[in-house]
Design a protein around this motif. Structure first.
Motif, mmCIF file in Angstrom:
data_model
loop_
_atom_site.group_PDB
_atom_site.id
_atom_site.type_symbol
_atom_site.label_atom_id
_atom_site.label_comp_id
_atom_site.label_asym_id
_atom_site.label_seq_id
_atom_site.Cartn_x
_atom_site.Cartn_y
_atom_site.Cartn_z
ATOM 1 N N VAL A 264 67.956 132.473 2.998
ATOM 2 C CA VAL A 264 67.289 133.365 3.953
ATOM 3 C C VAL A 264 68.267 133.830 5.029
ATOM 4 C CG1 VAL A 264 65.486 133.485 5.709
ATOM 5 C CG2 VAL A 264 64.998 132.429 3.513
ATOM 6 N N LEU A 265 69.176 132.943 5.443
ATOM 7 C CA LEU A 265 70.183 133.356 6.425
ATOM 8 C C LEU A 265 71.072 134.467 5.873
ATOM 9 C CD1 LEU A 265 71.390 130.033 8.126
ATOM 10 C CD2 LEU A 265 70.183 131.945 9.184
ATOM 11 N N LEU A 266 71.541 134.305 4.632
ATOM 12 C CA LEU A 266 72.382 135.349 4.035
ATOM 13 C C LEU A 266 71.587 136.646 3.868
ATOM 14 C CD1 LEU A 266 75.022 136.272 2.808
ATOM 15 C CD2 LEU A 266 74.294 135.337 0.600
ATOM 16 N N ALA A 267 70.338 136.532 3.444
ATOM 17 C CA ALA A 267 69.505 137.733 3.309
ATOM 18 C C ALA A 267 69.331 138.436 4.656
ATOM 19 C CB ALA A 267 68.138 137.353 2.728
ATOM 20 N N SER A 268 69.208 137.645 5.720
ATOM 21 C CA SER A 268 69.062 138.240 7.060
ATOM 22 C C SER A 268 70.340 138.955 7.475
ATOM 23 C CB SER A 268 68.722 137.150 8.081
ATOM 24 O OG SER A 268 67.549 136.468 7.716
ATOM 25 N N VAL A 269 71.488 138.349 7.166
ATOM 26 C CA VAL A 269 72.773 138.976 7.507
ATOM 27 C C VAL A 269 72.923 140.321 6.780
ATOM 28 C CG1 VAL A 269 75.271 138.723 7.235
ATOM 29 C CG2 VAL A 269 73.906 136.804 8.054
ATOM 30 N N ILE A 270 72.364 140.413 5.586
ATOM 31 C CA ILE A 270 72.447 141.672 4.823
ATOM 32 C C ILE A 270 71.419 142.688 5.319
ATOM 33 C CG2 ILE A 270 72.179 142.692 2.535
ATOM 34 C CD1 ILE A 270 73.061 139.976 1.374
ATOM 35 N N ALA A 271 70.166 142.259 5.454
ATOM 36 C CA ALA A 271 69.073 143.214 5.674
ATOM 37 C C ALA A 271 68.967 143.691 7.122
ATOM 38 C CB ALA A 271 67.742 142.580 5.244
ATOM 39 N N ILE A 272 69.184 142.802 8.089
ATOM 40 C CA ILE A 272 68.937 143.187 9.481
ATOM 41 C C ILE A 272 69.903 144.266 9.978
ATOM 42 C CG2 ILE A 272 68.947 142.325 11.855
ATOM 43 C CD1 ILE A 272 67.720 139.734 10.792
ATOM 44 N N PRO A 273 71.227 144.129 9.784
ATOM 45 C CA PRO A 273 72.103 145.225 10.243
ATOM 46 C C PRO A 273 71.811 146.554 9.547
ATOM 47 C CG PRO A 273 73.374 143.248 9.785
ATOM 48 C CD PRO A 273 72.005 143.008 9.246
ATOM 49 N N ILE A 274 71.551 146.509 8.234
ATOM 50 C CA ILE A 274 71.253 147.755 7.515
ATOM 51 C C ILE A 274 69.944 148.359 8.024
ATOM 52 C CG2 ILE A 274 70.723 148.736 5.252
ATOM 53 C CD1 ILE A 274 72.536 146.643 4.000
ATOM 54 N N GLY A 275 68.925 147.521 8.188
ATOM 55 C CA GLY A 275 67.626 148.022 8.656
ATOM 56 C C GLY A 275 67.716 148.610 10.053
ATOM 57 N N TRP A 276 68.420 147.929 10.952
ATOM 58 C CA TRP A 276 68.583 148.467 12.309
ATOM 59 C C TRP A 276 69.379 149.770 12.282
ATOM 60 C CZ3 TRP A 276 69.857 143.962 16.241
ATOM 61 C CH2 TRP A 276 68.786 143.062 16.254
ATOM 62 N N GLY A 277 70.411 149.816 11.426
ATOM 63 C CA GLY A 277 71.226 151.036 11.337
ATOM 64 C C GLY A 277 70.414 152.220 10.844
ATOM 65 N N VAL A 278 69.592 152.005 9.820
ATOM 66 C CA VAL A 278 68.753 153.089 9.296
ATOM 67 C C VAL A 278 67.751 153.538 10.365
ATOM 68 C CG1 VAL A 278 67.004 153.676 7.574
ATOM 69 C CG2 VAL A 278 69.004 152.339 6.909
#
Length: 297
Positions: A89-103
């Protein structure tokens, strides 16, 4: 309570509340309270049942030992499942959160209108409704069957599946929070000659940060409880594994495996693991609530 009524002079006056309106107000409040209580009954029963079944499995060894894989004798605890869930879940958060905030930043700050923004929002909405098992199958077909990254099943592949699941939730919640930032704040900074990107980094993001964290933590809570994406990507292993390039255990998959066993002790471990998972999600949600209280929006 009072109502506004027109007067002969063209002004307005507060009309007295009639007895009928008072009765209607009381009845509607009562119906809403009753509906809320009815909606809470299943939740209370689930929590009670989880506590009744799961607390008996909790012990020091339950959290500090790995599953043994033995059908008879000592079955071990959930250490590998607990640590595996946290890692993926930590790795998934590192991937998804920056991309989601950027979009979300692009959609709100730079491309609020236009065909491209509408297309991006459409695909985000579509991804929100996609069942989690579809994300798991997608990663299974593209990465596991294809043998990408060495080992066929791996923790990082499970993390990517969870990240795909989290991405639309993070993006949508971030977009809503960023839209709440008052435009006069942006306009005041732009009027001073500050570049748009600097206004975004120094004014918009700090203002919206508590709300962004809240939305992201809710997405984390959802990903932590998903089973199907991990069944197809990270599968299950008994021992503790810190290498995300190998198979990893997780709480949802451990529960799924144990609860179908004819061994009563394994079923008891499934209830204890389910209670552990609910407590983890509850803690994450509480942190999100505390973060939202600090929001300045």
């Amino acid at each position: 309570m009072s109502a506004v009524a027109s007067t002969p002079g063209g002004g307005s006056a507060l009309a007295p509340i009639t007895g009928r309106r008072k009765v209607t107000d009381v009845v509607m409040r009562g119906l809403l309270a009753a509906g809320t209580l009815i909606a809470l009954i299943p939740l209370v029963l689930v929590i009670y049942y989880l506590l009744h079944k799961g607390l008996g499995a909790w012990s020091w060894d339950f959290f500090t030992t790995d599953p043994t894989g033995n059908f008879l004798g000592d079955q071990g605890g959930i250490k590998s499942a607990l640590l595996g869930t946290i890692e993926m879940v930590l790795l998934a958060s590192v991937i998804a959160i920056p991309i989601g905030w950027g979009v979300a930043l692009y959609l709100v700050e730079f491309g609020r209108t236009g065909r491209f923004a509408a297309t991006v929002r459409y695909f985000i909405d579509v991804m929100t409704g996609v069942p989690s098992i579809v994300f798991g199958l997608f990663i299974y077909v593209t990465l596991v069957v294809g043998g990408w990254g060495g080992s066929s099943f791996a923790g990082w592949k499970g993390s990517i599946a969870l990240a795909l699941l989290m991405l639309p939730v993070v993006t949508r919640s971030a977009e809503v929070v960023l839209l709440l930032v008052p435009d006069p704040l942006r306009e005041a900074a732009l009027a001073l000659g500050t570049p748009r990107w600097r206004v975004t980094m120094k004014v918009v993001l700090p203002t919206a940060l508590p709300g962004l964290i809240t939305g992201s933590l809710l997405a984390v809570a959802r990903a932590a409880g998903e089973t199907a994406p991990l069944l197809f990507t990270a599968t299950i292993v008994n021992g503790t594994n810190f290498n995300l390039g190998e198979r990893m255990n997780s709480l949802p998959v451990q529960i799924y495996t144990d609860v179908g066993s004819p061994n009563d002790q394994l079923v008891q471990r499934a209830w204890g693991a389910a209670l552990t998972l609910v407590v983890l999600i509850l803690l994450t949600t509480l942190i999100a609530r505390l973060a939202s209280r600090r929001s300045r929006l």
